[in-house]
Design a protein around this motif. Structure first.
Motif, PDB file in Angstrom:
ATOM      1  N   ALA A  22     -20.920  -3.659   6.468  1.00  0.00           N
ATOM      2  CA  ALA A  22     -21.896  -2.505   6.036  1.00  0.00           C
ATOM      3  C   ALA A  22     -21.302  -1.031   6.231  1.00  0.00           C
ATOM      4  O   ALA A  22     -21.754  -0.395   5.382  1.00  0.00           O
ATOM      5  CB  ALA A  22     -23.019  -2.763   7.142  1.00  0.00           C
ATOM      6  N   ALA A  23     -20.176  -0.840   6.901  1.00  0.00           N
ATOM      7  CA  ALA A  23     -19.548   0.343   7.011  1.00  0.00           C
ATOM      8  C   ALA A  23     -18.456   0.531   5.971  1.00  0.00           C
ATOM      9  O   ALA A  23     -18.065   1.513   5.869  1.00  0.00           O
ATOM     10  CB  ALA A  23     -19.061   0.702   8.396  1.00  0.00           C
ATOM     11  N   ALA A  24     -17.961  -0.653   5.389  1.00  0.00           N
ATOM     12  CA  ALA A  24     -16.674  -0.631   4.269  1.00  0.00           C
ATOM     13  C   ALA A  24     -17.295   0.028   3.077  1.00  0.00           C
ATOM     14  O   ALA A  24     -18.347  -0.076   2.598  1.00  0.00           O
ATOM     15  CB  ALA A  24     -16.624  -2.032   4.095  1.00  0.00           C
ATOM     16  N   PRO A  25     -16.553   0.920   2.649  1.00  0.00           N
ATOM     17  CA  PRO A  25     -16.578   1.674   1.514  1.00  0.00           C
ATOM     18  C   PRO A  25     -16.327   1.058   0.283  1.00  0.00           C
ATOM     19  O   PRO A  25     -16.772   1.204  -0.823  1.00  0.00           O
ATOM     20  CB  PRO A  25     -15.644   3.128   1.744  1.00  0.00           C
ATOM     21  N   PRO A  32      -6.142  -9.384  -6.002  1.00  0.00           N
ATOM     22  CA  PRO A  32      -5.153  -8.327  -6.574  1.00  0.00           C
ATOM     23  C   PRO A  32      -4.363  -9.127  -7.721  1.00  0.00           C
ATOM     24  O   PRO A  32      -3.623  -9.958  -7.617  1.00  0.00           O
ATOM     25  CB  PRO A  32      -3.966  -8.331  -5.555  1.00  0.00           C
ATOM     26  N   LYS A  33      -5.037  -8.823  -8.796  1.00  0.00           N
ATOM     27  CA  LYS A  33      -4.531  -9.343 -10.370  1.00  0.00           C
ATOM     28  C   LYS A  33      -3.051  -9.477 -10.349  1.00  0.00           C
ATOM     29  O   LYS A  33      -2.293 -10.229 -10.777  1.00  0.00           O
ATOM     30  CB  LYS A  33      -5.305  -8.669 -11.375  1.00  0.00           C
ATOM     31  N   ALA A  34      -2.453  -8.160  -9.867  1.00  0.00           N
ATOM     32  CA  ALA A  34      -1.234  -7.830  -9.958  1.00  0.00           C
ATOM     33  C   ALA A  34      -0.345  -9.150  -9.309  1.00  0.00           C
ATOM     34  O   ALA A  34       0.809  -9.766  -9.966  1.00  0.00           O
ATOM     35  CB  ALA A  34      -0.552  -6.739  -9.731  1.00  0.00           C
ATOM     36  N   VAL A  35      -0.762  -9.621  -8.284  1.00  0.00           N
ATOM     37  CA  VAL A  35       0.079 -10.603  -7.373  1.00  0.00           C
ATOM     38  C   VAL A  35      -0.040 -11.946  -8.480  1.00  0.00           C
ATOM     39  O   VAL A  35       1.131 -12.739  -8.376  1.00  0.00           O
ATOM     40  CB  VAL A  35      -0.768 -10.781  -6.187  1.00  0.00           C
ATOM     41  N   PHE A  36      -1.051 -12.288  -8.984  1.00  0.00           N
ATOM     42  CA  PHE A  36      -1.299 -13.516  -9.930  1.00  0.00           C
ATOM     43  C   PHE A  36      -0.470 -13.380 -10.935  1.00  0.00           C
ATOM     44  O   PHE A  36       0.292 -14.387 -11.343  1.00  0.00           O
ATOM     45  CB  PHE A  36      -2.762 -13.770 -10.063  1.00  0.00           C
ATOM     46  N   THR A  37      -0.405 -12.256 -11.701  1.00  0.00           N
ATOM     47  CA  THR A  37       0.426 -12.109 -12.824  1.00  0.00           C
ATOM     48  C   THR A  37       1.824 -12.117 -12.804  1.00  0.00           C
ATOM     49  O   THR A  37       2.585 -12.807 -13.329  1.00  0.00           O
ATOM     50  CB  THR A  37      -0.270 -11.043 -13.844  1.00  0.00           C
ATOM     51  N   ARG A  38       2.361 -11.445 -11.646  1.00  0.00           N
ATOM     52  CA  ARG A  38       3.752 -11.362 -11.400  1.00  0.00           C
ATOM     53  C   ARG A  38       4.348 -12.734 -10.783  1.00  0.00           C
ATOM     54  O   ARG A  38       5.337 -13.110 -11.226  1.00  0.00           O
ATOM     55  CB  ARG A  38       4.045 -10.214 -10.428  1.00  0.00           C
ATOM     56  N   ARG A  39       3.445 -13.558 -10.107  1.00  0.00           N
ATOM     57  CA  ARG A  39       4.130 -14.648  -9.577  1.00  0.00           C
ATOM     58  C   ARG A  39       4.061 -15.596 -10.590  1.00  0.00           C
ATOM     59  O   ARG A  39       4.964 -16.507 -10.815  1.00  0.00           O
ATOM     60  CB  ARG A  39       2.929 -15.323  -8.509  1.00  0.00           C
ATOM     61  N   ALA A  40       3.111 -15.794 -11.754  1.00  0.00           N
ATOM     62  CA  ALA A  40       3.147 -16.593 -12.690  1.00  0.00           C
ATOM     63  C   ALA A  40       4.045 -16.383 -13.505  1.00  0.00           C
ATOM     64  O   ALA A  40       4.917 -17.321 -14.090  1.00  0.00           O
ATOM     65  CB  ALA A  40       1.627 -16.572 -13.736  1.00  0.00           C
ATOM     66  N   LEU A 221       0.436  -2.387  -1.989  1.00  0.00           N
ATOM     67  CA  LEU A 221       0.227  -3.302  -0.822  1.00  0.00           C
ATOM     68  C   LEU A 221      -0.856  -2.506   0.128  1.00  0.00           C
ATOM     69  O   LEU A 221      -1.579  -3.353   0.745  1.00  0.00           O
ATOM     70  CB  LEU A 221       1.250  -3.775  -0.429  1.00  0.00           C
ATOM     71  N   VAL A 222      -0.556  -1.328   0.471  1.00  0.00           N
ATOM     72  CA  VAL A 222      -1.230  -0.513   1.643  1.00  0.00           C
ATOM     73  C   VAL A 222      -2.751  -0.298   0.914  1.00  0.00           C
ATOM     74  O   VAL A 222      -3.628  -0.636   1.865  1.00  0.00           O
ATOM     75  CB  VAL A 222      -0.612   0.777   1.617  1.00  0.00           C
ATOM     76  N   ASP A 223      -3.119  -0.131  -0.160  1.00  0.00           N
ATOM     77  CA  ASP A 223      -4.299   0.016  -0.633  1.00  0.00           C
ATOM     78  C   ASP A 223      -5.012  -1.522  -0.617  1.00  0.00           C
ATOM     79  O   ASP A 223      -6.188  -1.447  -0.085  1.00  0.00           O
ATOM     80  CB  ASP A 223      -4.586   0.455  -2.053  1.00  0.00           C
ATOM     81  N   VAL A 224      -4.597  -2.451  -1.141  1.00  0.00           N
ATOM     82  CA  VAL A 224      -5.011  -3.805  -1.166  1.00  0.00           C
ATOM     83  C   VAL A 224      -5.589  -4.157   0.601  1.00  0.00           C
ATOM     84  O   VAL A 224      -6.549  -4.466   0.924  1.00  0.00           O
ATOM     85  CB  VAL A 224      -4.404  -4.950  -1.511  1.00  0.00           C
ATOM     86  N   THR A 225      -4.497  -3.991   1.125  1.00  0.00           N
ATOM     87  CA  THR A 225      -4.840  -4.259   2.786  1.00  0.00           C
ATOM     88  C   THR A 225      -5.534  -3.397   3.368  1.00  0.00           C
ATOM     89  O   THR A 225      -6.526  -3.950   4.226  1.00  0.00           O
ATOM     90  CB  THR A 225      -3.131  -4.074   3.431  1.00  0.00           C
ATOM     91  N   ARG A 226      -5.580  -2.094   3.059  1.00  0.00           N
ATOM     92  CA  ARG A 226      -6.651  -1.232   3.432  1.00  0.00           C
ATOM     93  C   ARG A 226      -8.050  -1.670   3.215  1.00  0.00           C
ATOM     94  O   ARG A 226      -9.010  -1.655   4.265  1.00  0.00           O
ATOM     95  CB  ARG A 226      -6.484   0.187   3.127  1.00  0.00           C
ATOM     96  N   ARG A 227      -8.231  -2.149   1.801  1.00  0.00           N
ATOM     97  CA  ARG A 227      -9.689  -2.645   1.653  1.00  0.00           C
ATOM     98  C   ARG A 227      -9.980  -4.010   2.171  1.00  0.00           C
ATOM     99  O   ARG A 227     -11.019  -4.148   2.687  1.00  0.00           O
ATOM    100  CB  ARG A 227      -9.738  -2.674   0.043  1.00  0.00           C
ATOM    101  N   ARG A 228      -9.092  -4.879   2.645  1.00  0.00           N
ATOM    102  CA  ARG A 228      -9.279  -6.185   3.226  1.00  0.00           C
ATOM    103  C   ARG A 228      -9.584  -5.691   4.669  1.00  0.00           C
ATOM    104  O   ARG A 228     -10.214  -6.526   5.223  1.00  0.00           O
ATOM    105  CB  ARG A 228      -8.007  -7.147   3.278  1.00  0.00           C
ATOM    106  N   LEU A 229      -9.241  -4.738   5.097  1.00  0.00           N
ATOM    107  CA  LEU A 229      -9.581  -4.375   6.564  1.00  0.00           C
ATOM    108  C   LEU A 229     -10.896  -3.542   6.632  1.00  0.00           C
ATOM    109  O   LEU A 229     -11.324  -3.179   7.640  1.00  0.00           O
ATOM    110  CB  LEU A 229      -8.436  -3.599   7.141  1.00  0.00           C
TER     111      LEU A 229
END
Length: 276
Positions: A22-25, A32-40, A221-229
């Motif tokens: 509820a408090a998450a912005p 993270p689309k970039a992870v999927f595309t780079r891995r492929a 990575l920092v931005d994705v991890t921040r949002r996951r948290l």
């Protein structure tokens, strides 16, 4: 408790406490689309791992493939030269577009199906091989999912998943920022046990995914991890410091949460329930 019930219960434990959500912005369920595309792109250029080896073997030089949770194509497109027709199923239309772009460039005849498995199974023809990579930890009701995988495969089902639930990689950060303990399971071993309860006896291959930079820069990575948290943008510096404290190499930033480096491939014989 049955293995199937244990699988469902352990996945349910990953729900984020309501007061934190509820408090998450922003939504913590980051894709993270970039992870999927780079891995492929990397795997198409240099196929690796037990899942690829099993797929190549099951195609018997040539054959059709059904890719469940296809993403940008990391699981199936490395075997493009052996595939006569490829059907990609995914709930994310952006990733399906990325898949189509790569399949077209490789000259693979393909079909895209937008939706979730097994809800869209009735819209899909059986294939020689059904492959499903890094999806199982999002499947609390394993019975219909696995039975549909088996029922749509003429030759082989290949399922790839991280040895441990991938979100365990940020458990220490949840403790650091929120003071809560996150679950440790389920694991690939739990998935195999649940499949055996369904009468499926999978062959198990354990392997290690080569290290790779899954983001172009550490800040991603920092931005994705921040949002996951469930943390606000102003916490980015604190997240970066915590990641470095965990030994994350800022010059080679991995994705934390989409899949792990310790990987398990489960495979078993198909048993088509529909017309061939």
């Amino acid at each position: 408790m049955t293995a199937l019930d244990a699988w469902t219960e352990q996945l349910a434990a990953w729900a984020i406490p309501e007061h934190i959500v509820a408090a998450a912005p922003e939504s913590p369920w980051v894709l993270p689309k970039a992870v999927f595309t780079r891995r492929a792109d990397r795997y198409v250029g240099s196929p690796v791992g037990a899942s690829y080896e099993e797929l190549h073997k099951a195609l018997q030089d040539k054959g059709t493939v059904l890719d469940i949770g296809a993403g940008a194509g990391a699981a199936s497109l490395p075997a493009a030269e052996f595939i006569t027709h490829l059907t990609a199923v995914d709930a994310n239309e952006d990733l399906l577009a990325e898949f189509a772009q790569r399949a077209t460039a490789l000259g693979v005849e393909h079909e895209l199906v937008h939706g979730c498995w097994p809800e869209v199974a009735g819209d899909v023809d059986p294939a020689d091989v059904v492959i499903c990579a890094n999806v199982l930890y999002n499947v609390p009701d394993l019975r219909p999912f696995a039975e549909a995988l088996t029922g749509w495969a003429r030759r082989r089902v290949i399922v790839e998943l991280a040895d441990a639930h991938p979100l365990t990689s940020i458990n220490a950060l949840w403790k650091h920022f929120h003071g809560i303990d996150r679950p440790l399971g389920p694991t690939a071993e739990d998935a195999a046990a649940a499949l055996r309860e369904l009468g499926i006896e999978p062959e198990v291959a354990r392997w290690r995914r080569p290290a790779m930079a899954e983001y172009r820069r550490f800040g991603e990575l920092v931005d994705v991890t921040r949002r996951r948290l469930c943390l606000p943008p102003e916490a980015a510096d604190d997240v970066a410091e915590a990641l470095r404290g965990q030994g994350i190499d800022a010059g080679n930033p991995p994705d934390l949460g989409s899949s792990g480096r310790e990987v398990v491939t489960l495979s078993w014989s198909g048993s088509p329930k529909r017309g061939s």
